[in-house]
Design an enzyme around this catalytic site. Structure first.
Site, short mmCIF file in Angstrom:
data_model
loop_
_atom_site.label_atom_id
_atom_site.label_comp_id
_atom_site.label_asym_id
_atom_site.label_seq_id
_atom_site.Cartn_x
_atom_site.Cartn_y
_atom_site.Cartn_z
N GLU A 273 -11.41 10.02 -10.14
CA GLU A 273 -11.06 8.98 -9.22
C GLU A 273 -11.04 9.17 -7.79
OE1 GLU A 273 -7.04 8.06 -10.31
OE2 GLU A 273 -7.48 7.64 -12.59
N PRO A 274 -12.41 9.29 -7.38
CA PRO A 274 -12.34 9.78 -5.63
C PRO A 274 -12.24 8.51 -5.19
CG PRO A 274 -14.70 9.72 -6.82
CD PRO A 274 -13.56 9.40 -8.04
N CYS A 342 3.24 -3.25 20.58
CA CYS A 342 4.47 -3.10 21.21
C CYS A 342 5.49 -2.04 20.54
CB CYS A 342 5.38 -4.45 21.52
SG CYS A 342 4.54 -5.66 22.38
N TYR A 371 -8.96 4.10 3.87
CA TYR A 371 -7.44 3.75 4.09
C TYR A 371 -7.54 3.59 5.57
CZ TYR A 371 -6.96 6.58 0.00
OH TYR A 371 -6.94 7.05 -1.11
N1 LLP Z 1 -5.95 8.50 -7.92
C1 LLP Z 1 -4.70 8.07 -7.82
C2 LLP Z 1 -3.94 7.89 -9.06
C3 LLP Z 1 -4.35 8.03 -6.44
O1 LLP Z 1 -3.01 7.70 -6.21
C4 LLP Z 1 -5.22 8.15 -5.27
C5 LLP Z 1 -4.68 8.13 -3.93
C6 LLP Z 1 -6.53 8.14 -5.54
C7 LLP Z 1 -6.90 8.23 -6.98
C8 LLP Z 1 -7.54 8.45 -4.71
O2 LLP Z 1 -7.36 9.78 -3.69
P1 LLP Z 1 -8.57 10.26 -2.85
O3 LLP Z 1 -9.52 10.52 -3.48
O4 LLP Z 1 -8.63 8.91 -1.86
O5 LLP Z 1 -7.64 11.28 -2.00
N2 LLP Z 1 -3.34 6.36 2.74
C9 LLP Z 1 -3.33 7.81 2.67
C10 LLP Z 1 -3.63 8.29 1.26
C11 LLP Z 1 -3.10 7.90 -0.14
C12 LLP Z 1 -3.55 8.27 -1.29
C13 LLP Z 1 -2.91 7.74 -2.37
N3 LLP Z 1 -3.43 7.83 -3.53
C14 LLP Z 1 -4.15 8.08 3.65
O6 LLP Z 1 -4.63 7.35 4.55
O7 LLP Z 1 -4.47 9.41 3.84
#
Ligand code: LLP
Length: 419
Positions: A273-274, A342, A371
């Site tokens: 799940e990237p 603000c 994000y």
């Molecule tokens: N699978 C699940 C169940 C997740 O909760 C997430 C991310 C991913 C996959 C994907 O993760 P990634 O490969 O993108 O690291 N808003 C934060 C990141 C929150 C991630 C939440 N879950 C930021 O801006 O750093």
């Protein structure tokens, strides 16, 4: 590797000058490179070649229809966390048989929608959710395919807000209790056990926490087989980090090699799940300097993008590179790059050495593809930015800038206030 490079001192996205798009579409503006998106998807997915696997792009990182369609065309699925994400995924043409659904608080309505759509897998995160899912599936005359998301209690060594696989986090079911939950699930008529899943955190820069999690999951799969419960899918979540500043995260090849080695000969299909690793460095936020000012102690560069457009610096203290769209010989300045909102928390960079900028100059906020837009809001009644995808020498507006009309869509003033 990405396709935001300087040519004769002018930042380009692929073959198009960023300044041209900013002039025609306006700012602030999210800009994505088609070639980078595609290349990153293929690099990740290709690293697992030869292993039975499904790359489910984590669309919370970027839920643009155009981007989802691009990955669907490359054979990808998606990881969703809400009915809204399911709707977007289906509208973008993602096959339901390639959709996995995670989240600690799935509502009955969202579960019904996902069952009706016949998605591949529900990653169940609590006993109550499991019982609820069984009930809803029964009522609909369906069987829900499930994996239990286990919490392996592994420290991903990342920012506390985005670490999810520790016992103190709200996610998943404690791996020590997983076997009994699986036995419970096996006794529920409207559930079909298909997998084991986990996700330990985001922006991981080491391979070892992933390998440690996989070891624990493999042991669980063995225990389950002994209990007569067959597992077909192993969902390892997302989390692979990217370079924002000076981080040196493993390349997807290295990550995949470590997983391949630890997995051994297990006859399991992998689900990955990237999110960030695919889109993070494939997008930038383009903004224009409105004013500059000096407090005597500090220099401020005030731009037209703000924390409502990109909240990561304010929320996590994240670093995003700040680059001029046109290189000049004006020298550098140490400044805070701030938005018009603000709040003192409204900044894109603090105390940063940047090229001296003047009102009207364009600035690129780098690594904003993940994000970025997906966490944007209308705070301060600011219309959300436009999104643009560049392919070679052409650009396409994939999301129009919101209008003032958009800001009040769905609002009404009750009659009793109409005097
Ligand atoms: N699978 C699940 C169940 C997740 O909760 C997430 C991310 C991913 C996959 C994907 O993760 P990634 O490969 O993108 O690291 N808003 C934060 C990141 C929150 C991630 C939440 N879950 C930021 O801006 O750093």
């Amino acid at each position: 590797m990405h396709h935001f490079q300087y040519r004769n001192g002018e930042l380009h996205c692929e073959e198009v000058p960023v300044s041209l798009i900013a002039r025609e579409v306006g700012t602030p503006l999210y800009l994505y490179s088609h070639a980078t998106l595609r290349q990153h998807f293929k690099a990740f997915d290709g690293a697992f070649e030869g292993l039975s696997h499904l790359t489910c792009f984590s669309m919370k990182s970027n839920s643009s229809l155009a981007i989802l369609r691009l990955f669907a065309g490359e054979g990808g699925g998606v990881d969703i966390v809400s009915g809204g994400e399911l709707y977007r995924a289906l509208r973008a043409g993602v096959e339901p048989s390639r959709i996995v659904y995670s989240g600690v608080g799935k509502t009955v309505e969202d579960v019904e929608y996902a069952l009706r759509s016949d998605i591949l897998l529900f990653n169940v995160e609590s006993s109550q959710e499991m019982l609820q899912l069984n009930k809803v599936a029964g009522r609909m005359g369906k069987k829900a395919r499930i994996a239990i998301r286990v919490n392996p209690d592994i420290d991903p060594r990342t920012h506390p807000y985005i670490s999810t696989g520790l016992r103190e986090n709200k996610f998943g079911i404690d791996i020590r209790r997983a076997l009994e939950e699986y036995v419970l699930a096996a006794g529920l008529e409207h559930l079909e056990i298909r997998g084991v899943s986990c996700h330990i955190g985001s922006q991981l820069t080491l391979v070892s926490p992933f390998v440690d999690a996989l070891k624990k999951l493999k042991a669980l799969v063995g225990d389950l087989e002994e209990a007569g419960i067959h597992i077909a899918y192993l969902d390892l979540g997302g989390g692979l980090g990217i370079t924002y500043h000076d981080e040196a995260p493993p390349h997807p090849e290295e990550y995949a090699a470590a997983i391949r080695k630890e997995l051994g000969t297990e006859d399991l299909s992998l689900i990955l799940e990237p999110g960030r690793v695919i889109v993070g460095n494939a997008g930038i936020l383009v903004t224009r300097v409105v004013y500059t000012k000096s407090s005597g102690e500090k220099e401020f560069i005030i731009v037209d993008a703000a924390m409502n457009d990109l909240i990561r610096p304010s929320l996590y203290g994240s670093f995003h590179g700040i680059q001029p769209v046109r290189v000049t010989n004006r020298g550098t300045v140490r400044a805070d790059i701030v938005g018009p909102i603000c709040e003192s928390g409204d900044f894109l960079a603090k105390d940063r050495e940047v090229q001296a900028l003047e009102s009207g100059d364009l600035v690129a906020v780098m690594s904003a593809g993940a994000y970025g837009f997906s966490m944007s809001s209308n705070y301060n009644s600011r219309p959300r930015a436009a999104e643009v995808m560049v392919k070679k020498d052409r650009y396409y507006v994939t999301r129009a800038r919101e209008s003032h009309e958009d800001l009040i869509r769905g609002e009404t003033i009750p009659d009793f206030l109409n005097g």
